[in-house]
Design an enzyme around this catalytic site. Sequence first.
Site, short mmCIF file in Angstrom:
data_model
loop_
_atom_site.label_atom_id
_atom_site.label_comp_id
_atom_site.label_asym_id
_atom_site.label_seq_id
_atom_site.Cartn_x
_atom_site.Cartn_y
_atom_site.Cartn_z
CB CYS A 43 -0.87 -0.06 1.12
SG CYS A 43 -1.90 1.53 1.54
CB CYS A 48 -3.34 2.40 -1.46
SG CYS A 48 -3.56 0.67 -1.04
CE LYS A 51 -4.88 3.97 -6.08
NZ LYS A 51 -5.45 2.81 -6.10
CE1 TYR A 177 -10.70 -2.16 -6.11
CE2 TYR A 177 -10.83 -4.50 -6.70
CZ TYR A 177 -11.26 -3.37 -6.10
OH TYR A 177 -12.37 -3.55 -5.09
CD GLU A 181 -6.81 2.10 -8.92
OE1 GLU A 181 -8.21 2.15 -8.15
OE2 GLU A 181 -5.74 1.61 -8.50
CG HIS A 435 -29.25 22.12 -4.02
ND1 HIS A 435 -29.50 21.08 -5.31
CD2 HIS A 435 -29.58 22.92 -4.69
CE1 HIS A 435 -29.67 21.75 -6.26
NE2 HIS A 435 -30.05 22.82 -5.94
CD GLU A 440 -28.87 17.87 -4.52
OE1 GLU A 440 -29.76 18.15 -3.75
OE2 GLU A 440 -28.36 18.81 -5.27
#
Length: 458
Positions: A43, A48, A51, A177, A181, A435, A440
């Site tokens: 990671c 992660c 990346k 993944y 990516e 909003h 939303e």
Amino acid sequence: MAEFDYDLFTIGAGSGGVRASRMSAAFGARVAVAEDKHLGGTCVNVGCIPKKLLVYASHYGTDFEDAAAYGWNLGPRTFDWARLIANKDREIARLNGVYGSILEKNGVELLNGTAHVLDAHTIEIGGRRVTARYVLIATGGLPFVPPGPGSDLAITSNEIFSLPARPERVLIVGGGYIAVEFAGILHGMGSQVTQIYRGNLFLRGFDDDVRTVLAEEMRKQRIDLRFGTDLVSIERRGGALAATLGDGSVLEVDQVLSATGRLPNTKGLGLEAAGVELDAFGAVRVDELSCSSAPNIYAVGDVTNRINLTPVAIHEGAAVATTLFGGKPTCPDHSDVPSAVFSHPNIGSVGLTEAQARHQYAELAIYKARFKPLKHTLTGRDETTLMKLVVDRATDRVVGCHMVGPDAGEIVQGLAIAIKCKATKAQFDATIGIHPTAAEEFVTMRDPLPPPTLAGSE
Ligand code: NDP
């Protein structure tokens, strides 16, 4: 004198190993952790974190373009890969240091070197033998490259983070993944990207609408996505590579990135000698407490090949520490694990896909919205966002939330709490939206899609 040198010996100082080690030490255990590379595991070093830094870098190209519609005049733009990689390396080195001080502060002894298990309680490292009451295997995974002519010419996610130059033309093999990516990252930085996947639609395991929409969005950006074909061979051609595909076409590229999955890192560890059973992929077989077939040897993270995500490894590591030294047997909870794919645009997902839910529930209500984000009303960029809720009609529970769009990971993280709390659609409806946001939409979708006809159902 203590019966063992340590109460816990952890092999691998990645996310899961470090969490288990430091928590165990905090519970009062004498702990050592062995690491033969950099602290922080995949990671931190080749996963992660670097990346995500590259993902940030790759978004500036379109952001600069979009800025014009918002009144900004920008001069000529160039991209400096070497500067980005140097800055990234500096941050990773800092994180390596943070991991070291976490271990030190918690009184965990760090042993640099490759550890081998000699028997259930004995480990050899750097020519030294040590003993431990419990052993934790947290050695992670390694990229898998399918063997074939020229496969040694392909690079993996281990190498891509330290290439001296950005490849102008790149072939990405795989549909998981890492493949999607890096397709977004390299395309965003200006590379010409071809991505091939052997099946008919990439991202197997994700909701079908998510898969379809991401493919559409990537194609709109002119990423050359080719499904139903695979890599046959790679040959050197001058300074370039010639990649022959299953459909007979030959692509000339500067790099081939093989993103074809990862395998558990157990080779040569000596686990079999200690009575630890491995599965056909080399993963440590564990029970619900993460205990292997040897009663004092536990395993967490990618080496167990359960759900191969950093936060899951951390969760599993914490559970093992609590089980062994916290006085409370604790099973990690693998239900409703959210995840994001940092593709362009992002995917965020939690709970069941529509197809999985159809197998579990008699009747579903599906809510779906696809719209152009407000930002692009001015930029004119042809990009849409998808939001989808999967609801069990009998209980009104929302059992799946899926999104393709900017910040999908950030948005779905919050929704994951609602899913974990077993929120109903009525509770989503009772929630006031913020909003104007894209998020939303998740609380304002009122009309379910018409139920599928027999011919259209899965
Ligand atoms: P994945 O398992 O996600 O994807 C592997 C891909 O390679 C699949 O499309 C698979 O096809 C294909 N493949 C496998 N074997 C072959 C083969 N022999 N020939 C051709 N294609 C093949 O692996 P990744 O390497 O992308 O990532 C590894 C793991 O790391 C992920 O599963 C994920 O858990 C984690 N990760 C998480 C990230 C995140 O959270 N954002 C980011 C990156 C990685 P098929 O589907 O047909 O089997």
